[in-house]
Design an enzyme around this catalytic site. Structure first.
Site, PDB file in Angstrom:
ATOM      1  N   GLY A 251       0.798  -1.219   0.000  1.00  0.00           N
ATOM      2  CA  GLY A 251       0.000   0.000   0.000  1.00  0.00           C
ATOM      3  C   GLY A 251       0.828   1.266   0.000  1.00  0.00           C
ATOM      4  O   GLY A 251       0.316   2.351  -0.228  1.00  0.00           O
ATOM      5  N   ASN A 252       2.136   1.134   0.216  1.00  0.00           N
ATOM      6  CA  ASN A 252       2.991   2.321   0.296  1.00  0.00           C
ATOM      7  C   ASN A 252       3.109   3.061  -1.029  1.00  0.00           C
ATOM      8  O   ASN A 252       2.847   4.261  -1.101  1.00  0.00           O
ATOM      9  CB  ASN A 252       4.389   1.932   0.796  1.00  0.00           C
ATOM     10  CG  ASN A 252       4.418   1.670   2.272  1.00  0.00           C
ATOM     11  OD1 ASN A 252       3.941   2.468   3.058  1.00  0.00           O
ATOM     12  ND2 ASN A 252       4.982   0.535   2.658  1.00  0.00           N
TER      13      ASN A 252
ATOM     14  N   GLU B 106       1.310   2.849  -3.657  1.00  0.00           N
ATOM     15  CA  GLU B 106      -0.005   3.261  -4.132  1.00  0.00           C
ATOM     16  C   GLU B 106      -0.451   4.550  -3.425  1.00  0.00           C
ATOM     17  O   GLU B 106      -1.016   5.447  -4.046  1.00  0.00           O
ATOM     18  CB  GLU B 106      -1.000   2.120  -3.915  1.00  0.00           C
ATOM     19  CG  GLU B 106      -0.691   0.881  -4.738  1.00  0.00           C
ATOM     20  CD  GLU B 106       0.503   0.062  -4.253  1.00  0.00           C
ATOM     21  OE1 GLU B 106       1.066  -0.694  -5.075  1.00  0.00           O
ATOM     22  OE2 GLU B 106       0.883   0.154  -3.066  1.00  0.00           O
TER      23      GLU B 106
ATOM     24  N   HIS C  40      -9.313  13.247  11.362  1.00  0.00           N
ATOM     25  CA  HIS C  40      -8.341  14.318  11.589  1.00  0.00           C
ATOM     26  C   HIS C  40      -7.765  14.904  10.304  1.00  0.00           C
ATOM     27  O   HIS C  40      -7.432  16.089  10.276  1.00  0.00           O
ATOM     28  CB  HIS C  40      -7.178  13.809  12.439  1.00  0.00           C
ATOM     29  CG  HIS C  40      -7.543  13.577  13.862  1.00  0.00           C
ATOM     30  ND1 HIS C  40      -6.600  13.278  14.811  1.00  0.00           N
ATOM     31  CD2 HIS C  40      -8.732  13.606  14.514  1.00  0.00           C
ATOM     32  CE1 HIS C  40      -7.180  13.123  15.981  1.00  0.00           C
ATOM     33  NE2 HIS C  40      -8.485  13.311  15.824  1.00  0.00           N
TER      34      HIS C  40
ATOM     35  N   ARG D  64      -8.355  23.009  14.552  1.00  0.00           N
ATOM     36  CA  ARG D  64      -6.932  22.656  14.436  1.00  0.00           C
ATOM     37  C   ARG D  64      -6.682  21.759  13.233  1.00  0.00           C
ATOM     38  O   ARG D  64      -5.661  21.884  12.569  1.00  0.00           O
ATOM     39  CB  ARG D  64      -6.429  21.995  15.720  1.00  0.00           C
ATOM     40  CG  ARG D  64      -7.077  20.660  16.023  1.00  0.00           C
ATOM     41  CD  ARG D  64      -6.658  20.119  17.383  1.00  0.00           C
ATOM     42  NE  ARG D  64      -7.468  18.974  17.718  1.00  0.00           N
ATOM     43  CZ  ARG D  64      -6.987  17.798  18.075  1.00  0.00           C
ATOM     44  NH1 ARG D  64      -5.684  17.614  18.176  1.00  0.00           N
ATOM     45  NH2 ARG D  64      -7.792  16.816  18.362  1.00  0.00           N
TER      46      ARG D  64
END
Length: 170
Positions: free
Chosen positions: A73-74, A76, A103, A138
């Site tokens: 998955g990196n 991609e 977040h 934030r």
């Protein structure tokens, strides 16, 4: 919700499983490939195409997210993140899947097809797809700083204020 999905050969079986399961749950799936297994395929074009689809849908006011898959998955995730305005997050457990949305308001989730059983991967994807962005000030501020850097190569008043220094012990 429309969901754009892309993979490489390592995630092809998982991609087919996710498309079937998500379609059964009412999601509209858009497959960006590949169409068939090829151990020598190149994932960047598939993943960039999916990210472009998400961006275009969102620019047109459609509720749309994306999924990119590979062995880890990196790569991609890196490919999807090359599309201006897209934030892609690698999820490896339920917390990272949810926090990517809550977040970071990520629009694309990346999973390693060789890292998760099919059912676990489905749970990660569902956690991502179903988690809303918190809209906390934030998080909004930080996302805008990322967008500003993407547009201008700077974060006004932030980068110049950082003084790099070598680490020393004690």
């Amino acid at each position: 919700m429309r969901v754009h999905i892309a993979t490489d050969h390592a995630g092809l079986e998982l991609s087919h499983y996710l498309m079937e399961q998500l379609t059964e749950q009412g999601y509209e799936l858009i497959d960006h490939g590949p169409e068939e297994y090829d151990a020598a395929d190149d994932y960047p074009a598939f993943c960039i195409s999916a990210a472009l689809g998400v961006r275009e849908d969102r620019e047109n006011g459609l509720d749309s997210l994306g999924i990119v898959l590979g062995g880890s998955g990196n790569g991609e995730q890196m490919a999807a993140n090359k599309v201006a305005g897209i934030r892609a997050a690698l999820a490896w457990n339920l917390d990272t899947a949810r926090l990517a949305r809550e977040h970071n308001n990520a629009q694309v989730v990346s999973l390693g097809g060789r890292q998760h059983e099919k059912e676990e991967a489905l749970q990660l994807v569902l956690a991502f797809l179903q988690e809303p962005f918190s809209d906390e000030e934030r998080h909004v501020r930080r996302i805008e700083q990322l967008a500003e850097y993407e547009r201008t190569g700077d974060i006004a008043g932030k980068l110049a204020a950082i003084t790099p220094r070598p680490f020393t012990r004690g």
